[in-house]
Write a protein that holds these residues in place. Structure first.
Motif, PDB file in Angstrom:
ATOM      1  N   ASN A   5      44.246  55.616 -43.207  1.00  0.00           N
ATOM      2  CA  ASN A   5      43.914  55.345 -44.595  1.00  0.00           C
ATOM      3  C   ASN A   5      43.766  53.848 -44.839  1.00  0.00           C
ATOM      4  O   ASN A   5      44.035  53.354 -45.930  1.00  0.00           O
ATOM      5  CB  ASN A   5      44.989  55.925 -45.524  1.00  0.00           C
ATOM      6  CG  ASN A   5      44.453  56.124 -46.933  1.00  0.00           C
ATOM      7  OD1 ASN A   5      43.283  56.425 -47.128  1.00  0.00           O
ATOM      8  ND2 ASN A   5      45.303  55.926 -47.920  1.00  0.00           N
ATOM      9  N   LEU A  12      47.583  63.504 -51.922  1.00  0.00           N
ATOM     10  CA  LEU A  12      47.058  62.225 -52.393  1.00  0.00           C
ATOM     11  C   LEU A  12      47.376  61.073 -51.445  1.00  0.00           C
ATOM     12  O   LEU A  12      48.500  60.938 -50.958  1.00  0.00           O
ATOM     13  CB  LEU A  12      47.624  61.900 -53.779  1.00  0.00           C
ATOM     14  CG  LEU A  12      46.922  62.576 -54.968  1.00  0.00           C
ATOM     15  CD1 LEU A  12      47.748  62.397 -56.236  1.00  0.00           C
ATOM     16  CD2 LEU A  12      45.517  62.004 -55.155  1.00  0.00           C
ATOM     17  N   ASP A  60      42.204  57.709 -53.196  1.00  0.00           N
ATOM     18  CA  ASP A  60      41.723  58.966 -53.777  1.00  0.00           C
ATOM     19  C   ASP A  60      41.527  58.799 -55.284  1.00  0.00           C
ATOM     20  O   ASP A  60      42.150  57.936 -55.921  1.00  0.00           O
ATOM     21  CB  ASP A  60      42.720  60.099 -53.511  1.00  0.00           C
ATOM     22  CG  ASP A  60      42.776  60.498 -52.045  1.00  0.00           C
ATOM     23  OD1 ASP A  60      41.782  60.263 -51.334  1.00  0.00           O
ATOM     24  OD2 ASP A  60      43.821  61.041 -51.620  1.00  0.00           O
ATOM     25  N   ARG A  65      38.865  63.349 -52.919  1.00  0.00           N
ATOM     26  CA  ARG A  65      38.776  62.337 -51.856  1.00  0.00           C
ATOM     27  C   ARG A  65      37.298  62.028 -51.593  1.00  0.00           C
ATOM     28  O   ARG A  65      36.524  62.937 -51.270  1.00  0.00           O
ATOM     29  CB  ARG A  65      39.478  62.810 -50.593  1.00  0.00           C
ATOM     30  CG  ARG A  65      39.468  61.779 -49.470  1.00  0.00           C
ATOM     31  CD  ARG A  65      40.537  62.134 -48.441  1.00  0.00           C
ATOM     32  NE  ARG A  65      41.865  62.056 -49.037  1.00  0.00           N
ATOM     33  CZ  ARG A  65      42.933  62.729 -48.601  1.00  0.00           C
ATOM     34  NH1 ARG A  65      42.812  63.541 -47.570  1.00  0.00           N
ATOM     35  NH2 ARG A  65      44.096  62.580 -49.213  1.00  0.00           N
TER      36      ARG A  65
END
Length: 293
Positions: A168, A233, A237, A291
């Protein structure tokens, strides 16, 4: 002369039209301008006066490439040239190469099947994740495996990094960038991160900085990615709310999840701020998360 570089030759494409019995819209590619007042030139150079300009997020059709320029179709039937770095590819037309091919909700075989397409059916590709293509399907985003897609312009398709990997890093970069604009005032219909934004203008402008194109209103942004649960989450997002009164699930507000159950957004009275999803108001008004990375 317009060059297609690494793209499939025109001769091959014409042959494919005959085999699959599809129209020449198969070769259509659309892009959006990343900035305001982007110059459109009469040829692949900037030695003469620009013949037109593009507004930010204005959509154009790309009909070829030449050097560092995209060749675009103008409304008057002529051609124009735009520096490649100033445009972002939004969609590429393609076709299905198989029968009874599943269209899925996410880029994997474990998720829901939304429908099927058959050989020769037209597809609009908007992104890519590994071996999967993101497409428009019944007005929403969906996915189809790349083994069943033929597009002349694979080189143009944007890789959806967050779909292909658990990393991420991009989401964290987005959050750090968004935090730079805490305190920016709220402005209805605003999209300027320094002078004023509304909620969807804020999310659109932040994501655009990373080459991620979002629709303009929050209700449309809710369909720009893959729906995820609140428990899934991650930073970057999008979170959506119904702030119109009773929560009937109608999207009217959007923000960017920053982690630790918090999100950053453009509040109508306080401008760009960070709030918690645990606050009573946002518990009551929360609708969904999406997303787009």
């Amino acid at each position: 002369m317009i060059k297609w570089g690494r793209l499939t030759s025109i001769t091959f494409v014409l042959g494919l039209f005959s085999i699959l019995n599809v129209s020449n819209t198969y070769a259509k590619t659309t892009a959006v301008s990343l900035e305001n007042n982007v110059d459109v030139w009469g040829k692949a150079s900037q030695t003469e006066e620009a013949i037109s300009t593009l507004d930010k997020n204005e959509e154009v059709e790309i009909i070829g490439t030449e050097g560092d320029y995209y060749v675009i179709a103008l409304n008057n039937g002529e051609e124009g040239y735009v520096v490649r770095d100033l445009l972002k590819i939004a969609s590429v037309d393609a076709v299905s190469t198989g029968d009874h091919v599943n269209i899925r909700q996410a880029p994997n075989t474990r998720c829901n099947v939304l429908g099927q397409v058959n050989k020769g059916d037209a597809l609009i590709v908007t992104g890519k994740s590994g071996d999967w293509y993101q497409i428009k399907y019944n007005g929403n985003e969906a996915w189809i495996h790349g083994d069943y897609v033929k597009t002349m312009e694979d080189v143009f398709v944007t890789e959806k990094k967050g779909q292909a990997s658990n990393s991420n890093n991009l989401g964290e970069e987005i959050v750090e960038y968004a935090k730079r604009f805490i305190g920016t005032p709220y402005r209805y219909a605003g999209t300027d991160l320094t002078s004023g934004v509304d909620c969807s203008g804020f999310t659109q402008a932040v994501m655009s900085h990373f080459g991620i194109y979002l629709s303009r209103p929050s209700s449309a942004q809710a369909n720009d990615g893959v729906t995820i649960s609140k428990q899934e989450l991650q930073a970057g997002d999008l979170v959506f709310f119904d702030t119109s009164g009773s929560n009937n699930g109608r999207i009217s507000h959007v923000g960017i999840y920053v982690g630790n159950n918090k999100f950053i957004h453009a509040d109508s009275s306080r401008g760009v701020i960070i709030n918690s999803l645990n606050e009573d108001y946002y518990i009551r008004t929360y609708v969904k998360a999406v997303r787009v990375l």
